[in-house]
Design an enzyme around this catalytic site. Structure first.
Site, PDB file in Angstrom:
ATOM      1  N   VAL A 136     -14.123 -10.986   1.965  1.00 11.85           N
ATOM      2  CA  VAL A 136     -14.782 -12.247   2.136  1.00 11.85           C
ATOM      3  C   VAL A 136     -14.136 -13.086   3.284  1.00 11.85           C
ATOM      4  O   VAL A 136     -13.010 -12.991   3.170  1.00 11.85           O
ATOM      5  CB  VAL A 136     -14.662 -12.811   0.654  1.00 11.85           C
ATOM      6  CG1 VAL A 136     -15.223 -14.619   0.896  1.00 11.85           C
ATOM      7  CG2 VAL A 136     -15.717 -12.470  -0.239  1.00 11.85           C
ATOM      8  N   GLN A 189     -13.664 -10.756   7.139  1.00 13.47           N
ATOM      9  CA  GLN A 189     -14.433  -9.484   7.459  1.00 13.47           C
ATOM     10  C   GLN A 189     -15.865  -9.654   7.077  1.00 13.47           C
ATOM     11  O   GLN A 189     -16.378  -8.338   7.115  1.00 13.47           O
ATOM     12  CB  GLN A 189     -13.699  -8.560   6.474  1.00 13.47           C
ATOM     13  CG  GLN A 189     -12.290  -8.343   6.863  1.00 13.47           C
ATOM     14  CD  GLN A 189     -11.520  -7.283   6.004  1.00 13.47           C
ATOM     15  OE1 GLN A 189     -12.044  -5.988   5.955  1.00 13.47           O
ATOM     16  NE2 GLN A 189     -10.619  -7.988   5.134  1.00 13.47           N
ATOM     17  N   GLY A 190     -16.371 -10.940   6.720  1.00 14.68           N
ATOM     18  CA  GLY A 190     -17.707 -10.745   6.541  1.00 14.68           C
ATOM     19  C   GLY A 190     -18.399 -10.665   5.393  1.00 14.68           C
ATOM     20  O   GLY A 190     -19.600 -10.521   5.273  1.00 14.68           O
ATOM     21  N   GLY A 191     -17.659 -10.446   4.349  1.00 12.44           N
ATOM     22  CA  GLY A 191     -18.119  -9.946   2.985  1.00 12.44           C
ATOM     23  C   GLY A 191     -18.913 -11.258   2.357  1.00 12.44           C
ATOM     24  O   GLY A 191     -18.852 -12.430   2.675  1.00 12.44           O
ATOM     25  N   LYS A 217       0.832  -1.341  -0.034  1.00 10.17           N
ATOM     26  CA  LYS A 217       0.113  -0.017   0.054  1.00 10.17           C
ATOM     27  C   LYS A 217       0.829   1.294  -0.003  1.00 10.17           C
ATOM     28  O   LYS A 217       0.674   2.110   0.932  1.00 10.17           O
ATOM     29  CB  LYS A 217      -0.949   0.079   1.238  1.00 10.17           C
ATOM     30  CG  LYS A 217      -1.907  -0.990   1.269  1.00 10.17           C
ATOM     31  CD  LYS A 217      -3.087  -0.855   2.174  1.00 10.17           C
ATOM     32  CE  LYS A 217      -3.803  -2.150   2.141  1.00 10.17           C
ATOM     33  NZ  LYS A 217      -3.396  -3.354   2.356  1.00 10.17           N
TER      34      LYS A 217
HETATM   35  P1  XMP Z   1      -8.476 -11.135   5.412  1.00 11.61           P
HETATM   36  O1  XMP Z   1      -7.789 -11.889   6.298  1.00 11.61           O
HETATM   37  O2  XMP Z   1      -9.495 -10.505   5.894  1.00 11.61           O
HETATM   38  O3  XMP Z   1      -7.381 -10.598   4.571  1.00 11.61           O
HETATM   39  O4  XMP Z   1      -9.310 -12.264   4.528  1.00 11.61           O
HETATM   40  C1  XMP Z   1      -7.427  -9.576   3.638  1.00 11.61           C
HETATM   41  C2  XMP Z   1      -6.268  -9.002   3.013  1.00 11.61           C
HETATM   42  O5  XMP Z   1      -6.370  -8.189   2.494  1.00 11.61           O
HETATM   43  C3  XMP Z   1      -5.727  -6.926   2.893  1.00 11.61           C
HETATM   44  N1  XMP Z   1      -6.822  -5.729   2.771  1.00 11.61           N
HETATM   45  C4  XMP Z   1      -6.746  -5.104   2.049  1.00 11.61           C
HETATM   46  N2  XMP Z   1      -5.876  -4.635   1.154  1.00 11.61           N
HETATM   47  N3  XMP Z   1      -7.288  -2.725   0.277  1.00 11.61           N
HETATM   48  C5  XMP Z   1      -6.031  -3.523   0.360  1.00 11.61           C
HETATM   49  O6  XMP Z   1      -5.355  -3.263  -0.437  1.00 11.61           O
HETATM   50  C6  XMP Z   1      -8.197  -3.218   1.286  1.00 11.61           C
HETATM   51  O7  XMP Z   1      -9.263  -2.465   1.303  1.00 11.61           O
HETATM   52  C7  XMP Z   1      -7.903  -4.194   1.887  1.00 11.61           C
HETATM   53  N4  XMP Z   1      -8.852  -4.788   3.057  1.00 11.61           N
HETATM   54  C8  XMP Z   1      -7.854  -5.857   3.465  1.00 11.61           C
HETATM   55  C9  XMP Z   1      -5.455  -7.333   4.246  1.00 11.61           C
HETATM   56  O8  XMP Z   1      -4.198  -6.476   4.795  1.00 11.61           O
HETATM   57  C10 XMP Z   1      -5.269  -8.699   4.307  1.00 11.61           C
HETATM   58  O9  XMP Z   1      -3.787  -8.975   3.697  1.00 11.61           O
END
Ligand code: XMP
Length: 217
Positions: A174, A177-179, A61
């Site tokens: 998904v 995070q509950g998506g 990021k």
């Molecule tokens: P989980 O464990 O929630 O992991 O399935 C999600 C992964 O995605 C990253 N993450 C994001 N990365 N924009 C991003 O660039 C986002 O909105 C975002 N939300 C989650 C998080 O760090 C993890 O690796």
């Protein structure tokens, strides 16, 4: 059907390698971020690529001034197949990363630049959501390869995908995070990726969980 991207946010190298090898049959791409790289080193990207033969995208990021973004991109793309950067920092900062990716492309090394539009967590509604459509428009203008948009908000996911119409979408939210995967599947297509992290790597059987997600996709 969209592809499956594993978010490999574990903190231990042997665990990371074990999970990536076990799940590689069902996973299309692996996303590595600060947790694993800071717990090990940047070379972990190469080691996971060697073990799995999968594309590895670095989720740093990146959100700095152009000169610093350029340095971060150069170091990261030396190992990774793609890099995630923030869009809110503006056109010049993202362009600095695209320029580095172009240099790699010129020597036959395809590298992806993927830009965050609106993040998936609750706090993103405060400051990111109000400007996310503009960021997605910039993604189209800059012709980035992909955007990140939230599976936690399928309506927003659809809007952002439509605005950045040339870019593929990678979408977290998904699982832990509950998506709602069924809603997300109405929006994403075969060029896009569903990102799943904890629901796979924290499962007592990561391989079975990856298989389940692959089948659902
Ligand atoms: P989980 O464990 O929630 O992991 O399935 C999600 C992964 O995605 C990253 N993450 C994001 N990365 N924009 C991003 O660039 C986002 O909105 C975002 N939300 C989650 C998080 O760090 C993890 O690796």
């Amino acid at each position: 059907m969209p592809k499956l991207m594993l978010a490999l946010d574990v903190l231990d190298e042997s665990e990371a390698i074990k999970i990536s090898e076990e799940t590689s049959e069902y996973v299309d791409c692996i996303k590595i971020g600060y947790p694993l790289v800071l717990a090990t080193d940047l070379g972990i990207i190469k080691r996971i690529k060697e073990k799995t033969n999968k594309e590895v995208i670095c989720d740093f990021k990146v959100a700095d001034i152009p000169a610093t973004n350029e340095k971060i991109a150069r170091l990261t793309l030396n190992y990774a197949d793609g890099i995630i950067c923030q869009g809110f920092v503006g056109l010049d900062s993202v362009k600095a990363i695209i320029n580095v990716a172009e240099e790699y492309k010129q020597v036959g090394n395809s590298k992806k630049v993927i830009m965050v539009t609106e993040m998936s967590h609750e706090g993103a509604k405060s400051f990111m959501q109000p400007i996310a459509n503009e960021i997605a428009k910039m993604a189209g203008k800059l012709n980035v390869d992909g955007i990140v948009a939230p599976s936690t908000r399928p309506t927003r996911l659809k809007e952002l995908k439509e605005i950045a119409n040339n870019a593929f979408v990678i979408s977290p939210g998904v699982g832990a995070q509950g998506g709602d995967l069924q809603e997300v599947l109405k929006v994403l297509d075969e060029n896009d990726y569903v990102i799943v992290g904890r629901a796979i790597y924290l499962n007592e059987n990561p391989k079975e969980s990856a298989k389940k997600y692959k089948e659902l996709l």
